[in-house]
Design a protein around this motif. Structure first.
Motif, mmCIF file in Angstrom:
data_model
loop_
_atom_site.group_PDB
_atom_site.id
_atom_site.type_symbol
_atom_site.label_atom_id
_atom_site.label_comp_id
_atom_site.label_asym_id
_atom_site.label_seq_id
_atom_site.Cartn_x
_atom_site.Cartn_y
_atom_site.Cartn_z
ATOM 1 N N PRO A 98 0.836 -1.199 0.000
ATOM 2 C CA PRO A 98 0.000 0.000 0.000
ATOM 3 C C PRO A 98 0.873 1.251 0.000
ATOM 4 O O PRO A 98 1.997 1.236 0.514
ATOM 5 N N PRO A 99 0.376 2.362 -0.559
ATOM 6 C CA PRO A 99 1.177 3.582 -0.593
ATOM 7 C C PRO A 99 1.346 4.172 0.808
ATOM 8 O O PRO A 99 0.508 3.987 1.688
ATOM 9 N N LEU A 100 2.440 4.873 1.005
ATOM 10 C CA LEU A 100 2.684 5.545 2.278
ATOM 11 C C LEU A 100 1.842 6.810 2.361
ATOM 12 O O LEU A 100 1.451 7.385 1.339
ATOM 13 N N ALA A 101 1.569 7.270 3.569
ATOM 14 C CA ALA A 101 0.791 8.497 3.748
ATOM 15 C C ALA A 101 1.597 9.709 3.292
ATOM 16 O O ALA A 101 1.041 10.661 2.744
ATOM 17 N N LYS A 102 2.918 9.709 3.494
ATOM 18 C CA LYS A 102 3.761 10.830 3.103
ATOM 19 C C LYS A 102 5.114 10.290 2.670
ATOM 20 O O LYS A 102 5.645 9.375 3.291
ATOM 21 N N TYR A 103 5.653 10.859 1.596
ATOM 22 C CA TYR A 103 6.966 10.465 1.102
ATOM 23 C C TYR A 103 7.952 11.613 1.329
ATOM 24 O O TYR A 103 7.716 12.734 0.883
ATOM 25 N N PRO A 104 9.077 11.370 2.023
ATOM 26 C CA PRO A 104 10.067 12.433 2.224
ATOM 27 C C PRO A 104 10.880 12.656 0.947
ATOM 28 O O PRO A 104 10.823 11.860 0.010
ATOM 29 N N LEU A 105 11.640 13.748 0.924
ATOM 30 C CA LEU A 105 12.521 14.011 -0.211
ATOM 31 C C LEU A 105 13.660 12.991 -0.209
ATOM 32 O O LEU A 105 14.134 12.568 0.844
ATOM 33 N N CYS A 106 14.109 12.609 -1.395
ATOM 34 C CA CYS A 106 15.190 11.626 -1.520
ATOM 35 C C CYS A 106 16.519 12.240 -1.108
ATOM 36 O O CYS A 106 16.807 13.395 -1.405
ATOM 37 N N LYS A 107 17.331 11.447 -0.431
ATOM 38 C CA LYS A 107 18.696 11.836 -0.099
ATOM 39 C C LYS A 107 19.609 11.290 -1.190
ATOM 40 O O LYS A 107 19.196 10.492 -2.027
ATOM 41 N N ARG A 108 20.847 11.666 -1.157
ATOM 42 C CA ARG A 108 21.796 11.233 -2.181
ATOM 43 C C ARG A 108 21.903 9.700 -2.165
ATOM 44 O O ARG A 108 22.172 9.099 -1.131
#
Length: 95
Positions: free
Chosen positions: A73-83
């Motif tokens: 299932p999709p996450l409620a919130k996706y953080p910005l990608c790190k390197r």
């Protein structure tokens, strides 16, 4: 590389060890009780022997990969990608 060559040379130079006991035949006993295998393993043996004459054989089509292995299932919130991160994040500047 030298370590691999030394290990291979030691393995080849080691004397062979004779077997003292005869090989034991494999048994058909399942060491794990049904229901404790976990994962996508089968719940029982595939076949218990040859098909007996007069038995009804049913062929079923395998499920599609989407049905067999559903997406999480999709996450409620996706953080910005790190390197170097590519999973469970969104790219910077993405909308």
């Amino acid at each position: 590389m030298k370590l691999i060559l030394l290990a291979a040379a030691a393995f080849i130079a080691a004397p062979a060890v004779a077997q003292d006991a005869p090989a034991q035949p494999a048994t058909a006993v399942d060491p794990t009780p049904a229901g404790t295998t976990g994962g996508y393993g089968p719940t029982g043996p595939a076949l218990s022997g040859p098909v007996q004459p007069g038995a009804t054989v049913v062929f079923r089509q395998a499920p599609t990969p989407d049905q067999a292995y559903p997406a999480p299932p999709p996450l409620a919130k996706y953080p910005l990608c790190k390197r170097g991160q590519t999973d469970n994040c969104i790219q910077r500047g993405g909308r």
